[in-house]
Design a protein around this motif. Structure first.
Motif, PDB file in Angstrom:
ATOM      1  N   ILE A  72     -54.086  14.611 -27.437  1.00  0.00           N
ATOM      2  CA  ILE A  72     -53.315  15.930 -27.739  1.00  0.00           C
ATOM      3  C   ILE A  72     -51.829  15.823 -27.272  1.00  0.00           C
ATOM      4  N   ILE A  73     -51.733  15.416 -25.906  1.00  0.00           N
ATOM      5  CA  ILE A  73     -50.480  14.800 -25.625  1.00  0.00           C
ATOM      6  C   ILE A  73     -49.723  13.942 -26.387  1.00  0.00           C
ATOM      7  N   GLU A  74     -50.104  13.185 -26.858  1.00  0.00           N
ATOM      8  CA  GLU A  74     -49.481  12.169 -27.840  1.00  0.00           C
ATOM      9  C   GLU A  74     -49.044  12.842 -28.905  1.00  0.00           C
ATOM     10  N   LYS A  75     -49.561  14.101 -29.567  1.00  0.00           N
ATOM     11  CA  LYS A  75     -49.032  14.415 -30.711  1.00  0.00           C
ATOM     12  C   LYS A  75     -48.018  15.524 -30.349  1.00  0.00           C
ATOM     13  N   LEU A  76     -47.678  15.754 -29.135  1.00  0.00           N
ATOM     14  CA  LEU A  76     -46.503  16.573 -29.079  1.00  0.00           C
ATOM     15  C   LEU A  76     -45.237  15.787 -29.435  1.00  0.00           C
ATOM     16  N   PRO A  77     -44.161  16.728 -29.829  1.00  0.00           N
ATOM     17  CA  PRO A  77     -42.869  16.053 -30.111  1.00  0.00           C
ATOM     18  C   PRO A  77     -42.212  15.492 -28.753  1.00  0.00           C
ATOM     19  N   ASP A  78     -41.301  14.327 -28.768  1.00  0.00           N
ATOM     20  CA  ASP A  78     -40.945  13.870 -27.644  1.00  0.00           C
ATOM     21  C   ASP A  78     -39.874  14.953 -26.829  1.00  0.00           C
ATOM     22  N   GLU A  79     -39.770  14.749 -25.678  1.00  0.00           N
ATOM     23  CA  GLU A  79     -38.852  15.635 -24.865  1.00  0.00           C
ATOM     24  C   GLU A  79     -37.481  15.753 -25.288  1.00  0.00           C
ATOM     25  N   ASN A  80     -36.653  14.856 -26.113  1.00  0.00           N
ATOM     26  CA  ASN A  80     -35.468  15.069 -26.666  1.00  0.00           C
ATOM     27  C   ASN A  80     -35.479  16.061 -27.762  1.00  0.00           C
ATOM     28  N   GLN A 136     -34.841  21.635 -29.986  1.00  0.00           N
ATOM     29  CA  GLN A 136     -35.681  22.657 -30.488  1.00  0.00           C
ATOM     30  C   GLN A 136     -35.157  23.976 -29.631  1.00  0.00           C
ATOM     31  N   SER A 137     -35.084  23.721 -28.486  1.00  0.00           N
ATOM     32  CA  SER A 137     -34.777  24.678 -27.464  1.00  0.00           C
ATOM     33  C   SER A 137     -33.501  25.429 -27.669  1.00  0.00           C
ATOM     34  N   LEU A 138     -32.390  24.357 -27.885  1.00  0.00           N
ATOM     35  CA  LEU A 138     -31.237  24.807 -27.800  1.00  0.00           C
ATOM     36  C   LEU A 138     -30.920  25.769 -29.169  1.00  0.00           C
ATOM     37  N   ILE A 139     -31.497  25.210 -30.392  1.00  0.00           N
ATOM     38  CA  ILE A 139     -31.556  25.785 -31.653  1.00  0.00           C
ATOM     39  C   ILE A 139     -32.078  27.353 -31.310  1.00  0.00           C
ATOM     40  N   TYR A 140     -33.283  27.406 -30.785  1.00  0.00           N
ATOM     41  CA  TYR A 140     -33.849  28.555 -30.806  1.00  0.00           C
ATOM     42  C   TYR A 140     -32.807  29.578 -29.911  1.00  0.00           C
ATOM     43  N   ALA A 141     -32.480  28.854 -28.790  1.00  0.00           N
ATOM     44  CA  ALA A 141     -31.382  29.807 -28.075  1.00  0.00           C
ATOM     45  C   ALA A 141     -30.243  30.265 -29.045  1.00  0.00           C
ATOM     46  N   ALA A 142     -29.519  29.462 -29.851  1.00  0.00           N
ATOM     47  CA  ALA A 142     -28.735  29.740 -30.882  1.00  0.00           C
ATOM     48  C   ALA A 142     -29.292  30.862 -31.670  1.00  0.00           C
TER      49      ALA A 142
END
Length: 111
Positions: A20-28, A33-39
């Protein structure tokens, strides 16, 4: 830690917690995504994106519609530009803003 039996079976079918962890997007990617959602978290910036989904516009028209001061509008446009949601095309002293492909995807999503 005790996991409900049904959930435990479903996790096993997927290959375990490590799979399951391997299927997550990488940290970068998650930071991006976090910055885009903040925008996207500001009603004014969402209004700008929606305006630009109708028609590319200059800052003076965006300012008139959003009733935002020039300095605040500049801040919002910079945030959207820095997060690759809009782009500006300079022609002389005018900049016409339009959606990028990324910006178009976020505006046109029906959530």
């Amino acid at each position: 830690m005790r996991i409900p039996e049904q959930l435990s079976k479903e996790i096993e079918v997927l290959g375990g917690v490590d799979k399951i962890i391997e299927k997550l997007p990488d940290e970068n990617r998650m930071i991006e995504q976090s910055l885009i959602y903040a925008a996207l978290s500001s009603p004014i910036r969402l209004k700008i994106l929606n305006l630009l989904s109708i028609q590319p516009l200059c800052a003076c028209v965006i300012q008139k519609i959003t009733k935002t001061s020039p300095s605040k509008l500049s801040y919002h446009l910079s945030l959207l530009t820095n997060n690759n949601l809009i782009e500006g095309d300079r022609e002389g002293s005018w900049i016409t803003y339009s959606l990028t492909e990324s910006g178009r995807q976020y505006v046109l999503k029906k959530v």
